[in-house]
Design an enzyme around this catalytic site. Sequence first.
Site, PDB file in Angstrom:
ATOM      1  N   GLU A 121       0.838  -1.204   0.000  1.00  0.00           N
ATOM      2  CA  GLU A 121       0.000   0.000   0.000  1.00  0.00           C
ATOM      3  C   GLU A 121       0.865   1.244   0.000  1.00  0.00           C
ATOM      4  OE1 GLU A 121      -2.157  -0.172   3.653  1.00  0.00           O
ATOM      5  OE2 GLU A 121      -2.954  -2.170   3.218  1.00  0.00           O
ATOM      6  N   LYS A 123       2.383   4.392   1.484  1.00  0.00           N
ATOM      7  CA  LYS A 123       2.561   4.882   2.848  1.00  0.00           C
ATOM      8  C   LYS A 123       2.272   6.373   2.792  1.00  0.00           C
ATOM      9  CE  LYS A 123       6.135   5.414   6.365  1.00  0.00           C
ATOM     10  NZ  LYS A 123       5.192   5.970   7.309  1.00  0.00           N
ATOM     11  N   ASP A 125       1.955  10.108   3.839  1.00  0.00           N
ATOM     12  CA  ASP A 125       2.716  10.974   4.722  1.00  0.00           C
ATOM     13  C   ASP A 125       1.778  12.020   5.301  1.00  0.00           C
ATOM     14  OD1 ASP A 125       4.792  12.090   6.062  1.00  0.00           O
ATOM     15  OD2 ASP A 125       5.582  13.187   4.337  1.00  0.00           O
ATOM     16  N   TYR A 244      -6.948   2.920   6.065  1.00  0.00           N
ATOM     17  CA  TYR A 244      -6.290   1.688   5.632  1.00  0.00           C
ATOM     18  C   TYR A 244      -6.194   0.611   6.687  1.00  0.00           C
ATOM     19  CZ  TYR A 244      -2.666   4.230   8.077  1.00  0.00           C
ATOM     20  OH  TYR A 244      -1.987   4.940   9.029  1.00  0.00           O
ATOM     21  N   LYS A 346      10.613   3.156   2.859  1.00  0.00           N
ATOM     22  CA  LYS A 346      10.518   4.554   2.439  1.00  0.00           C
ATOM     23  C   LYS A 346      11.398   4.844   1.241  1.00  0.00           C
ATOM     24  CE  LYS A 346       9.723   8.089   5.351  1.00  0.00           C
ATOM     25  NZ  LYS A 346       9.797   8.939   6.546  1.00  0.00           N
ATOM     26  N   CYS A 440      22.479  46.074   4.929  1.00  0.00           N
ATOM     27  CA  CYS A 440      21.365  45.758   4.039  1.00  0.00           C
ATOM     28  C   CYS A 440      21.838  45.827   2.591  1.00  0.00           C
ATOM     29  CB  CYS A 440      20.221  46.750   4.258  1.00  0.00           C
ATOM     30  SG  CYS A 440      18.898  46.562   3.038  1.00  0.00           S
ATOM     31  N   CYS A 443      19.970  49.049   0.953  1.00  0.00           N
ATOM     32  CA  CYS A 443      20.178  50.448   1.351  1.00  0.00           C
ATOM     33  C   CYS A 443      21.468  50.683   2.125  1.00  0.00           C
ATOM     34  CB  CYS A 443      18.988  50.949   2.172  1.00  0.00           C
ATOM     35  SG  CYS A 443      18.901  50.188   3.806  1.00  0.00           S
ATOM     36  N   CYS A 458      16.790  44.613   8.308  1.00  0.00           N
ATOM     37  CA  CYS A 458      17.141  45.970   7.924  1.00  0.00           C
ATOM     38  C   CYS A 458      16.204  46.881   8.720  1.00  0.00           C
ATOM     39  CB  CYS A 458      16.939  46.199   6.434  1.00  0.00           C
ATOM     40  SG  CYS A 458      17.129  47.940   6.007  1.00  0.00           S
ATOM     41  N   CYS A 463      14.299  52.193   3.735  1.00  0.00           N
ATOM     42  CA  CYS A 463      14.977  51.281   2.800  1.00  0.00           C
ATOM     43  C   CYS A 463      14.089  51.098   1.569  1.00  0.00           C
ATOM     44  CB  CYS A 463      15.211  49.933   3.472  1.00  0.00           C
ATOM     45  SG  CYS A 463      15.789  48.665   2.339  1.00  0.00           S
TER      46      CYS A 463
HETATM   47  S1  IVH Z   1      -0.221   0.246   8.759  1.00  0.00           S
HETATM   48  C1  IVH Z   1       0.668  -1.512  12.743  1.00  0.00           C
HETATM   49  N1  IVH Z   1      -0.518   1.375   6.402  1.00  0.00           N
HETATM   50  O1  IVH Z   1       2.984   5.137   8.784  1.00  0.00           O
HETATM   51  C2  IVH Z   1       0.853  -1.122  11.351  1.00  0.00           C
HETATM   52  N2  IVH Z   1       0.469   2.635   8.152  1.00  0.00           N
HETATM   53  O2  IVH Z   1       5.470   3.714   9.686  1.00  0.00           O
HETATM   54  C3  IVH Z   1       1.110   0.304  11.091  1.00  0.00           C
HETATM   55  N3  IVH Z   1       1.036   4.940   7.528  1.00  0.00           N
HETATM   56  O3  IVH Z   1       2.029   4.390  12.042  1.00  0.00           O
HETATM   57  C4  IVH Z   1       0.037   0.937  10.347  1.00  0.00           C
HETATM   58  N4  IVH Z   1       0.314   4.830   5.469  1.00  0.00           N
HETATM   59  O4  IVH Z   1       0.795   6.270  10.756  1.00  0.00           O
HETATM   60  C5  IVH Z   1      -0.075   1.519   7.664  1.00  0.00           C
HETATM   61  N5  IVH Z   1      -0.899   2.270   4.280  1.00  0.00           N
HETATM   62  C6  IVH Z   1      -0.452   2.407   5.530  1.00  0.00           C
HETATM   63  C7  IVH Z   1       0.115   3.621   6.018  1.00  0.00           C
HETATM   64  C8  IVH Z   1       0.570   3.684   7.334  1.00  0.00           C
HETATM   65  C9  IVH Z   1       0.872   5.602   6.385  1.00  0.00           C
HETATM   66  C10 IVH Z   1       1.643   5.515   8.735  1.00  0.00           C
HETATM   67  C11 IVH Z   1       1.009   5.110  10.011  1.00  0.00           C
HETATM   68  C12 IVH Z   1       2.001   4.209  10.677  1.00  0.00           C
HETATM   69  C13 IVH Z   1       3.294   4.596  10.038  1.00  0.00           C
HETATM   70  C14 IVH Z   1       4.152   3.375   9.854  1.00  0.00           C
END
Ligand code: IVH
Length: 700
Positions: A121, A123, A125, A244, A346, A440, A443, A458, A463
């Site tokens: 999936e 991840k 941010d 998720y 990551k 500055c 000026c 400044c 200025c």
């Molecule tokens: S699963 C217990 N699925 O990233 C399993 N986490 O580094 C952890 N996150 O704490 C959660 N996308 O805040 C899961 N598709 C995804 C995610 C996800 C972002 C975050 C989440 C988690 C951290 C894990």
Amino acid sequence: MSAAATPSDITAQIARLRTEIAVHDERYYRQARPEISDFDYDQLKRALADLEAAHPAEAAALFGASPVRRVGDDRSEGFTRVKHHFGMTTLDNTYDAGELRDFHARLVKALGTGDLAYTVEPKIDGVAVSLTYENGHFTRAVTRGDGEEGDDITANVRTIRSLPALLASAPAGDDLFAAAAELPQLIEIRGEIFMRDEEFRRINAAQDEAGELPYANPRNLAAGTIKLIDPAIVATRKLEIVLYGLGAYEPAPEAEPLGGLDSQSSFQARLRAWSLPVVEKFWLVRGVDAVLASIAELDGLRRGFAYPTDGAVVKLDVFAQQRVVGYRGEGQAARKLSPRWACAYKFAPDRAQTRILAITVQVGRTGAVTPVAELEPVLLAGSTVKRATLHNADEIARKDVRVGDTVLVEKAGEIIPAVIEVVLAKRPADSAAYVFPSDCPACGTPLAREEGGVKWMCVNADCHEKTRRRIEHFASKACVDIDGLGEEIVELLLSKKLIRGVSDLFLLTQAQLLPLKKSGEVWAGNLVNAIAARRTADLWRVIHGLGIPQVGAAAAKDLARRFRSLDGLAEATLNEIIQIDGFGEKTAESVRAWFNQPSNRMLVAELLAARVSPTPPAASSVGGALAGKTLVLTGTLSSLSREEAQAMIETAGGKVSGSVSKKTHYVVAGEEAGSKLEKARALGVEVLDETGLRALLAPR
Ligand code: IVH
């Protein structure tokens, strides 16, 4: 680390790393203003983990818990604490495909089969959140907190439009979604709250106008927004959510696990059937090679997703298998658990090497001087980068950045790329340390360090660079909005000495402008008329245009409503300004200090002399039944939506605030009113129901 390091060196090093990480945790989780990139943070954590693993005795000798296994704590003042039914764990990040293979190998061994199905999936941010739905109704949203209890952010999450308050159940006879009809008594669903780039840019622009620090990236802004005390303000910023994960589930699964939910992939399908926002794409694959291939595919797609995606989360698909392998740290507090069945990968942030051609410094309208690296153009995250921020003089010194250096630039969600570090191996032999200008650049006035801060300023009120930026700001769309008066024209007028400041704009004549452009009659006539037309601009626009530190559009509107004229505002006492609901001491003092300055008083006098007479807010609302009154809405009203009630109050000249204080005149409480009602009672604020509100609004 040299082989000769003594135990006490190592202890000291562990202690230092722990402190450093704690400082960054505080900045990231509680203040939503991190100072280092996620990548650098992960490196620190990894270094500490390695050191503690190699020297367990030294690590154990230190007082206090190590942050290695600790999840950051996001809890803050002003929110109710709520315990998660099922702890919110987190995962360590890896940047390395080899570690994913190790993860797979461990599972093969534990489960005795090589044929394992995984979901891959995005991840996301964002900011982790746990939602509770009871019998299909959304009842609560809680931040991760320390993993066991978090902050109740339900009111803020209710402002997210894409989140249904009710789970969709199946239309009769629809086999595919039949299972969705069974709504659990209680289910905790985990996800991330995020903000799109456009929205991030919109808010940062407003932040900048108000003279406030911009947020570093959309994640920080989402984190900061979800922790605002006032849901009404949260509602003005567009947050989104994606779900998720599964937390608690009741009734407890018996013979049929989770009512037919037996895997991560079927859970995803169920979320979708309930009409909840889910990831745009996930993969269900077998074996680790396929996992790696999906991750590569994800890397190619992720920039097109609505949410920022910084990696992949790989999960063992089958819940029964997840239960067999369980969690690391079993027997400990839930927050210290780490699932053996999941792994976070990551992507390294987008970085590129390029050379610094020059370091320039910009002077803003407040006088703050910002250093910028002018770069040899380089392709980074899909766009050509020519400039990167160097933040401030201290940062340049810390990284020892020099003109001619090859540097690493990074764009990790931030809109403006940043210089991360110098590639010392490529430093020219004849390079010299960069000397931050003492004067500055515009000026020549000696720069002064901002009190208690890192910026150099400044301080010359005259200025010309500051003046130019101030005039641009005054004429901009967000302020007085003078048609046809953009940056170029401002520059032209200044260079021809036709204006020296904002008030001179209103004294310009067509005859003065004519010589500036070839056959410029039409242009000159239009500009003079456009400026003249704005003599009666809304008062708040003019106040905003003055560029008072801390005063953005919203505060300018409050000031306009309260003081009704420029001279009225100029004479307001600190006490009167503080009385305005929502004004803190800092803002009030900033307003007072601005008007105390002789040059600013002069500006106001000049504007008035140039017949600038801004329009105060509509008289109807001033004489309205609720003029000068502040109301707080709480709970669900029986026949009015929040927005309707707010509009009615504002039309009557009142103001709606999100929090109850001594300055609140009335609290209008509907069904299920909670802590605000209690607070109103505690403070002795008059409480009305909807009928009471209507009575107040009724013409007398
Ligand atoms: S699963 C217990 N699925 O990233 C399993 N986490 O580094 C952890 N996150 O704490 C959660 N996308 O805040 C899961 N598709 C995804 C995610 C996800 C972002 C975050 C989440 C988690 C951290 C894990």
